[in-house]
Structure formats: C-alpha cells, structure tokens
Design an enzyme around this catalytic site. Structure first.
Site, PDB file in Angstrom:
ATOM      1  CG  HIS A 213      42.327  97.331 128.714  1.00 44.24           C
ATOM      2  ND1 HIS A 213      41.408  98.412 129.271  1.00 44.24           N
ATOM      3  CD2 HIS A 213      42.220  96.498 129.469  1.00 44.24           C
ATOM      4  CE1 HIS A 213      41.011  98.011 130.539  1.00 44.24           C
ATOM      5  NE2 HIS A 213      41.578  96.838 130.837  1.00 44.24           N
ATOM      6  CG  ASN A 219      45.371  98.461 130.610  1.00 43.87           C
ATOM      7  OD1 ASN A 219      45.899  99.163 129.856  1.00 43.87           O
ATOM      8  ND2 ASN A 219      45.334  97.176 130.613  1.00 43.87           N
ATOM      9  CE1 TYR A 255      34.921 105.075 133.547  1.00 42.48           C
ATOM     10  CE2 TYR A 255      35.569 103.194 134.975  1.00 42.48           C
ATOM     11  CZ  TYR A 255      35.714 104.201 134.225  1.00 42.48           C
ATOM     12  OH  TYR A 255      36.999 104.218 133.831  1.00 42.48           O
TER      13      TYR A 255
END
EC number: 2.7.7.108
Length: 380
Positions: A213, A219, A255
C-alpha cells in the site's frame, strides 16, 4: 508454496499511548516450489483460456474500435470497488450532462481511463517499474478526490485500511521506512529470470503491492490497473482486452478475505487459486463479449443497408459509436459532413432501426445511445 511466509508484525512507537503494529511482508524475489495439485490444474486452465482470448483478439478486424469500451468498463468496475456510483452510461456522457453530486465519481472514472491509456503508451518505453507506478498514479489522482494526497509520490506517513483511526484499523501496511526496499524487491521479482509461471508471478505481485500500500490513496485502483499492464509486458496480451476488476467487484468480500488470509495464516495457495480462477472466468467472459460484438456489428450493418445512399455515412457513424456509444446530432454532423437537418434525419433513421435510443427525454440537446452495444459491457 506450502512453506510460504507472508511476513510478520512489527511494533512502531513503543510508547503505550501511540504504539501500534504494522505488517511487514517478506521479500518476494526468491525461488518458489509449486507443489499444489489444484493450483497447477487451475494455472493450466488460466493459461489456456487467456491464450485463447489473446488469439481471438488478434484475429478480430478493427479491434481498436472496441478497446476503449473495455477500458471504460474496467475503470467503472475498479472505481466502484472504491465506492463510486457511476455506471457505464453515465461514464460515457459529457461532463456537462453529469449531475453535480456525482461529478466527482465521473471524474475519477475518466482519470482512470486516461491513466490506463497513458500507461499502455508509456509501456513502450518504460518497463514495469516504480517509475511507471509513480507516473501512472500521478495521472490517476490529478484533479480529483485524492489530489491532495501526494499524487505520484510514495507516502511518508503511516496509512491504514478500515477503521476510523489507526487504533481501530482492519489492516496496517508496512511503515513508510520500508517502502523503497519493498518496492525495489517487487520490481526485481517481476523482472527476474526464475522459472516461475508468469500468472503466478502476477498474482504474487498483486498481493504484495496491495499489502505494501505504498501511496496515501488510490492503491487498489493502481494495483488492479497494473495487472493488465503486466500481462501486456509479458506478451500474454497483445491488446488490452482483459481486466479483473469486474471479477473482484462481484466477489468483493472474497477478494479482501483472500488477501487477508495470506497475511494472517500464510495461506498463499488459496489466494493464487482465487486469482487464477478470476483469470479463467474473466477471459471466458471477454471472449464471449468479443463474439457478441461481432454478431451485433454484422446485424447493425445488415440493418443500415436499407438506407440506400446514406448507408455509407451510417457505417462511418457506427464505427464511431463502437468507440463512443453516446452521441448527439452535432457529432453526427461533424462525422458525416452533412447539414444539421440531414444529420438529424440520419439519427432518426438509426433510432427507427433500433440501433440508437434517445436518453435525455428533451427536445433540445438530445443524446442518443447505442444501447445494445453498451449492454454487452454492462453484463460482462
């Protein structure tokens, strides 16, 4: 990969009032032993379906007409993961026709499109690298929300994911003192000569980037954007027609959970399998979309034959609509060289042939959409 160690937690500010723990990922650039049967099976399937998509894309005439829509579709999906509400039709409208309350969302989508296009062009002279990351990130955040969060510059302060403050954060990425080493390792790993399948490398790179990040904002979007760039550089895609953001958006919880699971329990195999399954599903959907585009294109070209001498001008208009499926009469006039009245009549003909549909409900400043074509990307 059964011996994969994701990293460790480090304590920062060893003062009880300000102390917190961040996650420091293990460096990527090393050899790996792929010994999971399910992983190898999914890898083979992903490589096969991606190869089929790339070959199919290379055989399609005038595929450049359709690439812009693929990029718009990706930008809408990737931005929606971050909370924007713009849909495909809104994203394609002129800025003047966007309601003020969603104009910021519209701007972020258009920045993503420009950042992707510029990055693909820059890839001809700049390899996948920290330099390309910074250049693309600067374009992504310029002039939109996040423009005050150092576009194009690595963060020099601690960030976190989730939670109102660092004390309630869901995840705290590495301290900024580690960024240069981690990103140099990320870049070296991508370009190394170890015998690692490219799609495994790509999945590891995406996991590592999102864990690092490195920017104060953007990001997620920049990390997903680079998936396509890396596939192009690795020559797994000759044209940018595969994007994973819709798969990640549809499976948003899975995810984030798959990324978290690596950091929490070192289970990299489940992340790699999830990522590769996304390649398989997305490649199949992208190929189906291209097939449906060709069917629709043939159908529309058959419909306009009945326009006689105006069929040639209608074909020029159709070719434009494959790139920009929202149009007004003035644009048709510029494309065709006809007068306003004749251009208006041509638009009426295309509405009558059910190729175009008016979407404003106004008598002036009307906009028309090639809805059948647009729907192919909305239902991917």
């Amino acid at each position: 990969m059964n011996n994969f160690i994701a990293g460790c937690f480090k304590t920062q500010n060893k003062n009880k009032a300000t102390e917190y723990q961040y996650f420091l990922p293990t460096l990527l650039n090393r050899a790996y032993d792929l010994n999971n049967a399910k992983l190898l099976t999914v890898l083979e399937q992903a490589t096969k379906t991606l190869g089929e998509l790339n070959t199919y894309g290379e055989l399609i005439p005038d595929i450049d007409f359709f690439i812009k829509m693929h990029i718009f579709s990706e930008s809408v999906a990737s931005s929606r993961i971050e909370g924007t509400q713009t849909n495909m039709q809104e994203a394609l409208l002129p800025e003047a026709d966007i309601k003020l309350e969603v104009r910021d969302d519209w701007g972020e989508v258009h920045n993503y499109v420009k950042a992707m296009n510029d990055a693909i062009d820059n890839l001809k002279s700049i390899p996948i690298s920290l330099r390309l990351l910074k250049t693309t990130h600067q374009q992504l955040l310029s002039g939109v929300r996040g423009q005050n969060k150092q576009p194009g510059a690595l963060r020099v302060s601690q960030n976190w994911i989730g939670g109102a403050s660092i004390n309630s954060a869901h995840f705290i990425p590495p301290h900024h003192q580690h960024l240069n080493v981690l990103l140099s390792d990320w870049e070296d790993f991508w370009h190394n000569n170890h015998r690692i399948p490219i799609l495994i490398k790509l999945a590891l790179c995406h996991y590592q980037f999102e864990t690092i990040h490195p920017f104060l904002d953007g990001n997620g979007r920049i990390g997903r954007l680079f998936i396509t760039l890396q596939l192009i550089e690795a020559q797994f895609l000759s044209v940018p027609i595969l994007y994973l953001s819709k798969f990640f958006e549809k499976n948003r919880s899975a995810y984030y959970q798959a990324l978290d699971r690596v950091r929490q329990s070192n289970d990299i195999n489940q992340w790699l399998i999830f990522f590769l399954e996304g390649i398989v599903e997305t490649a199949k959907q992208s190929k189906d979309t291209l097939k449906n585009i060709l069917i629709l294109k043939k159908d529309y070209e058959t419909r306009i034959i009945g326009l006689g001498r105006r069929a040639k001008i209608a074909k020029i208009t159709l070719d434009f609509l494959y790139t920009d499926p929202v149009i007004n009469v003035g644009q048709v006039q510029n494309l065709s060289g006809l007068g306003y009245a004749a251009s208006n009549n041509l638009v009426k003909d295309l509405v009558g042939l059910q190729i175009l549909k008016e979407i404003t409900g106004q008598s002036r400043n009307r906009l028309f959409v090639m809805g059948g074509y647009l729907s192919l990307f909305e239902r991917e």
